[in-house]
Structures are given as C-alpha cells and as structure tokens.
Design a protein around this motif. Structure first.
Motif, mmCIF file in Angstrom:
data_model
loop_
_atom_site.group_PDB
_atom_site.id
_atom_site.type_symbol
_atom_site.label_atom_id
_atom_site.label_comp_id
_atom_site.label_asym_id
_atom_site.label_seq_id
_atom_site.Cartn_x
_atom_site.Cartn_y
_atom_site.Cartn_z
ATOM 1 N N VAL A 1 6.475 2.024 -4.355
ATOM 2 C CA VAL A 1 7.609 1.695 -3.482
ATOM 3 C C VAL A 1 7.068 1.635 -2.071
ATOM 4 O O VAL A 1 6.289 2.497 -1.667
ATOM 5 C CB VAL A 1 8.698 2.794 -3.511
ATOM 6 C CG1 VAL A 1 9.865 2.401 -2.613
ATOM 7 C CG2 VAL A 1 9.182 3.049 -4.919
ATOM 8 N N SER A 2 7.477 0.629 -1.309
ATOM 9 C CA SER A 2 7.030 0.581 0.069
ATOM 10 C C SER A 2 8.228 0.353 0.987
ATOM 11 O O SER A 2 8.975 -0.612 0.835
ATOM 12 C CB SER A 2 5.996 -0.535 0.231
ATOM 13 O OG SER A 2 5.648 -0.649 1.575
ATOM 14 N N PHE A 3 8.403 1.272 1.926
ATOM 15 C CA PHE A 3 9.545 1.216 2.828
ATOM 16 C C PHE A 3 9.068 1.704 4.186
ATOM 17 O O PHE A 3 8.238 2.607 4.273
ATOM 18 C CB PHE A 3 10.667 2.127 2.296
ATOM 19 C CG PHE A 3 11.818 2.248 3.245
ATOM 20 C CD1 PHE A 3 12.676 1.187 3.472
ATOM 21 C CD2 PHE A 3 12.043 3.443 3.932
ATOM 22 C CE1 PHE A 3 13.737 1.297 4.358
ATOM 23 C CE2 PHE A 3 13.109 3.561 4.819
ATOM 24 C CZ PHE A 3 13.954 2.494 5.033
ATOM 25 N N GLY A 4 9.566 1.084 5.251
ATOM 26 C CA GLY A 4 9.211 1.569 6.579
ATOM 27 C C GLY A 4 8.086 0.788 7.229
ATOM 28 O O GLY A 4 7.748 1.006 8.380
ATOM 29 N N ILE B 1 0.843 -1.193 0.000
ATOM 30 C CA ILE B 1 0.000 0.000 0.000
ATOM 31 C C ILE B 1 0.877 1.242 0.000
ATOM 32 O O ILE B 1 1.918 1.288 0.656
ATOM 33 C CB ILE B 1 -0.973 -0.006 1.208
ATOM 34 C CG1 ILE B 1 -1.462 1.402 1.517
ATOM 35 C CG2 ILE B 1 -0.351 -0.570 2.456
ATOM 36 C CD1 ILE B 1 -2.697 1.390 2.357
ATOM 37 N N CYS B 2 0.481 2.236 -0.805
ATOM 38 C CA CYS B 2 1.185 3.522 -0.842
ATOM 39 C C CYS B 2 0.130 4.617 -0.836
ATOM 40 O O CYS B 2 -0.880 4.494 -1.524
ATOM 41 C CB CYS B 2 1.998 3.663 -2.123
ATOM 42 S SG CYS B 2 3.423 2.591 -2.170
ATOM 43 N N THR B 3 0.379 5.650 -0.078
ATOM 44 C CA THR B 3 -0.629 6.712 -0.021
ATOM 45 C C THR B 3 -0.026 8.074 -0.346
ATOM 46 O O THR B 3 1.162 8.313 -0.134
ATOM 47 C CB THR B 3 -1.255 6.840 1.391
ATOM 48 O OG1 THR B 3 -0.215 7.197 2.302
ATOM 49 C CG2 THR B 3 -1.915 5.571 1.820
ATOM 50 N N SER B 4 -0.887 8.931 -0.871
ATOM 51 C CA SER B 4 -0.546 10.346 -0.988
ATOM 52 C C SER B 4 -1.733 11.077 -0.368
ATOM 53 O O SER B 4 -2.692 10.436 0.087
ATOM 54 C CB SER B 4 -0.354 10.758 -2.440
ATOM 55 O OG SER B 4 -1.592 11.118 -3.005
ATOM 56 N N GLU B 5 -1.708 12.391 -0.382
ATOM 57 C CA GLU B 5 -2.814 13.111 0.265
ATOM 58 C C GLU B 5 -4.117 12.984 -0.544
ATOM 59 O O GLU B 5 -5.202 13.093 0.006
ATOM 60 C CB GLU B 5 -2.408 14.576 0.477
ATOM 61 C CG GLU B 5 -3.193 15.315 1.552
ATOM 62 C CD GLU B 5 -3.469 14.491 2.810
ATOM 63 O OE1 GLU B 5 -4.653 14.254 3.098
ATOM 64 O OE2 GLU B 5 -2.521 14.090 3.499
ATOM 65 N N VAL B 6 -4.008 12.682 -1.833
ATOM 66 C CA VAL B 6 -5.236 12.597 -2.638
ATOM 67 C C VAL B 6 -5.448 11.224 -3.295
ATOM 68 O O VAL B 6 -6.365 11.068 -4.083
ATOM 69 C CB VAL B 6 -5.280 13.682 -3.742
ATOM 70 C CG1 VAL B 6 -5.475 15.052 -3.136
ATOM 71 C CG2 VAL B 6 -4.021 13.625 -4.593
ATOM 72 N N ASP C 1 18.617 -5.971 6.895
ATOM 73 C CA ASP C 1 18.515 -5.013 7.985
ATOM 74 C C ASP C 1 18.267 -3.627 7.398
ATOM 75 O O ASP C 1 19.188 -2.941 6.986
ATOM 76 C CB ASP C 1 19.808 -5.032 8.818
ATOM 77 C CG ASP C 1 19.767 -3.973 9.910
ATOM 78 O OD1 ASP C 1 18.650 -3.606 10.335
ATOM 79 O OD2 ASP C 1 20.843 -3.504 10.311
ATOM 80 N N MET C 2 16.992 -3.235 7.327
ATOM 81 C CA MET C 2 16.592 -1.978 6.682
ATOM 82 C C MET C 2 16.124 -0.983 7.721
ATOM 83 O O MET C 2 15.215 -0.189 7.472
ATOM 84 C CB MET C 2 15.438 -2.246 5.713
ATOM 85 C CG MET C 2 15.816 -3.095 4.558
ATOM 86 S SD MET C 2 16.623 -2.089 3.336
ATOM 87 C CE MET C 2 16.689 -3.264 2.027
#
Ligand code: ASP
Ligand code: MG
Length: 436
Positions: free
Chosen positions: A406-409, A338-343, A382-383
C-alpha cells in the motif's frame, strides 16, 4: 486564443480531416496542432529501419505503399482540380525526397528528418482543404519555432519569441495550423519530442502564447472514473487537478501524455480533453483547482513485478536505500511503488528486462524475493492527509483481496495498492462500489 490538438486517428482519413476542418472553422481564430495521419509515423519509422539496414528495396516498397494511400486520401478529400494537383505535387515531392535517402549515408539526423514528414504532410493537407473551403488558414512551420536544448528539454524562451514572430507575420489569418511532435534541436537539426509528442507540442504552444485553453481532441470516449470494460456504470470524469491527471497518466489511463502536463500547469492554462466523435460533450477539464474531499477515479497498471529485500543490516543503518536504488538505476529500471519497514523494503517495477541482474545484485545486501504478475491499483482524488475517511474507505473496499503493498502520502492525490493480477477486476469493482 485557444490551442486545439487533434491526434492521428482524428485526422486518419479524408472524411475525418473534413470533420476536423468543420470543427476548427467554427471554433474561431485559434492554433490547430495536428499529428500525422494514423499509421504514418509507424510507416516512416519502418522506412528508417530499412534504410539503416541498407535495404533500399524494402524502403522503396514501403514508400510506394504509403504514397498509394495518400493518393487515395487526396482523391477523396479535395473537390477542385487545383487543390488535388497542389496536394499531389506536394505529397509526391515528399515521397521523392524520401527515396533519395536510399542513396546516401544514413544516420540519426536523416532518421529524424524522415519521421518528421508525417506531420508536415497532414498539416499541409489540412491547410489546403481549409483554403479550398474559403477559410484563410495559415500554416505555422513548427520547425521555425519549436526548439529543444542540449538536454532535449524545450527551450521555452526561444519558442515564445519565435512563435510570436510567425504569428505576427500572418495577422490576416482566420486560423493557424501547425505540426505537433516535430522540432529543431540545439544543433538546429530536425528532431522530435518523442513518440506521442504532439500533446506536448500543444501544451508548449499553449504556454508560449498564454492560451485561454489547450484542447486535446481524441476519438476515444472521454475519461471515466474506472475501466468501463471491467466495471459497470462508470461515470465520466468532468474535472481533474493537473496532479491527478499526472497520477492517472502514469497509471495507464488513456488521458494526457504525462509530459504535457507540466507546461500547462506552470502557465496555469486549463487543458480540456474532448472527443472528436461527440464534439458537444463537455469532456474533461484539467486545471490547478482541486475539489475538496473528492475521489476522482481508479486506474490499474498490469504486468508489475514486486521485489522485496529484507536485511537485518538495514536496522538503524543509513545509506541502505541508496545502495538498493543504485542497483535499479544502474540497469536504468525505474521504480513505481515503494514501501519500507525497519528491516525490509519492497519495490515495484514494470520493466523486467534486467530483473535477473537486479535480483542478483540485490542479494549482496539481503534476502530477496520476487512476485510476478502483479497489478497496481491507483485511487486518485483529493487525498490530502488531513482529510479523514478516504484511506479507510479505500482500504475497507479491499478487505477480501490480498494486498501486497500500500502506498499513501507520496502525493496529496493518490493511494495505491499492489495486488495479484488475477485480483484486478475484483479490486476495481470493489473500489468502485465503495468510493463512487
Ligand atoms: N505522430 C507522432 C506519433 O505517432 C506524434 C503523435 O502522434 O503525437 O508518435
Ligand atoms: Mg498519436
């Protein structure tokens, strides 16, 4: 004490059973967990299909074919007349029992009993073979200790207490053999831990006895840091953190069944993946230690669909994501990335059975677009976000490849990219070159 689990192909023929017997005899006073001989569970499932459809002939045919196979295995496996007879009597009694189901009402309860027979047979055959070799192998009936509760979750207290009791009742054993996969449920009926569940059994047993190590033996060549069919010069992965193994498991690397990570992780018991065909190779060790700043592997998952929903209503609104997720939930479709932006928000799924309904429902909340035939590329290691340099190295490797998401974190152990299926090989090679 260790727990050693062998999968279906590792015990798939008389010769393979002899090979495993040799391995476990040398390894000491351990608990050996076996799957059914390869193909058997599938045949048993096929039999239940005939029985649900009241096709007694189909069931009998499949039973006869399976029995013929086992007659052959037995002829090849044992030397002495006594052992051959004992194994034949046992296996035939099971097949006769299976035939009785053609004459009665057939429900899920009977289905589970039938599917459990593969592990009952493989373990009995192994124990008999070891006994023929003069090894004091004792069978521990999994149905006496392996238990799931009302929600289908393992009842760990029950398992620990009852496993302890069966172990104590056989102190003279050189080693113990037990069935993977099968268990009893809250109603005390025969049940199972779902297909592929033998790894889970091994992990639960290891946690219950506080094993020194849980070994998962398969006959696939050990785990590599990338797909050896696509990338040249891949390296074996010698060590993974449990979280890294979980990430890789979900992303299609053929390692541990994802369910079996948890019990071992919480009990802090190392899991070692080993290769039956190359028993002296070190394999892959999985434990709770992470190696600072090390990238371990890249894996890919094909046939991914990306769905984007864009809406000006999402701007500064709350509850938007919940409404979007509820739609996926109502069709029992799980979201991978899942990736999000404000809109807008983009999600990926691999189960497209309800794609058109999902898209239809999402249109209530915004403009929807879909990209088919995508692929998730997952870099594991190890990220931790405070380490510097890895994200940029991974991103830089993708510089010539169109990246959709891209998904990170999300965890400390991965960064994932969504690319076109046709770019998968290029992406795997590029990442390999820049990361290893
Ligand atoms: N025999 C079961 C199956 O084929 C369990 C296992 O092999 O792990 O799914
Ligand atoms: Mg299996």
């Amino acid at each position: 004490m260790k727990v050693l689990k062998f999968g279906g192909t590792s015990v798939g023929s008389a010769q393979r059973i002899q090979h495993v017997a040799d391995l476990v005899t040398k390894s000491g006073r351990n608990i050996v967990v076996l799957s059914a001989m390869s193909g058997t569970t599938n045949s048993l499932v096929e039999i239940t299909g005939y029985l649900y459809n009241k096709n007694a002939e189909g069931a009998k045919d499949t039973i006869a074919r399976l029995q013929a196979k086992y007659d052959q295995h037995i002829a090849q496996l044992y030397k002495t007349k006594e052992a051959k007879k004992e194994a034949t009597d046992y296996v035939h009694s099971i097949f006769e029992y299976l035939e009785t189901f053609t004459k009665q009402l057939f429900t899920q309860v009977e289905e589970k009993i039938i599917v459990a027979q593969g592990e009952l047979i493989s373990t009995r055959m192994m124990a008999l073979y070891l006994q023929e070799q003069g090894v004091k192998a004792v069978l521990l009936p999994a149905l006496d200790f392996m238990k799931i509760d009302m929600r289908g979750e393992p009842d760990t207290d029950y398992i620990r207490e009852h496993l302890q009791a069966v172990l104590e009742s056989a102190p003279e054993a050189d080693l113990y053999i037990t069935q993977g996969f099968i268990c009893r449920n809250a109603h005390d009926e025969v049940d199972n831990l779902q297909r592929g569940g033998s790894d889970y059994s091994a992990s639960l047993i290891g946690a219950a006895v506080g094993a020194e190590e849980i070994q998962i033996w398969t006959d696939i060549d050990g785990m590599h840091n990338n797909d050896p069919r696509i990338v040249e010069g891949t390296q074996p992965v010698r060590h993974l953190h449990f979280e890294e193994a979980a990430e890789l498991g979900y992303f299609g690397a053929k390692i541990l069944h994802p369910t079996c990570i948890q019990p071992a992780k919480f009990a802090n018991i190392p899991v070692r993946l080993l290769n039956t065909m190359d028993p002296s190779a070190p394999g892959t060790l999985i434990n709770n230690e992470s190696e600072h700043g090390t990238i371990k592997a890249v894996a890919a998952k094909d046939n991914i669909t990306a769905i984007k929903i864009k809406s000006s209503r999402m701007l500064l609104a709350h509850g938007f994501l919940r409404r979007v997720f509820e739609i996926f939930e109502s069709y029992q479709t799980s979201i991978d990335m899942i990736c999000t932006s404000e809109v807008g928000v983009s999600m990926s799924i691999d189960d497209t059975r309800h794609l058109s309904e999902i898209v239809h429902d999402l249109k209530r909340y915004g403009t929807v677009s879909v990209d088919l035939d995508m692929c998730i590329i997952c870099v594991v290691g190890d990220m931790d976000w405070e380490n510097v340099g890895f994200e940029s190295r991974a991103m830089d490797a993708m510089r010539d490849i169109p990246v959709r998401m891209v998904s990170f974190g999300g965890s400390n152990y991965n960064i994932s990219f969504l690319v076109k299926g046709e770019d998968k090989e290029r992406a795997l090679r590029a990442l390999s070159k820049s990361l290893f």
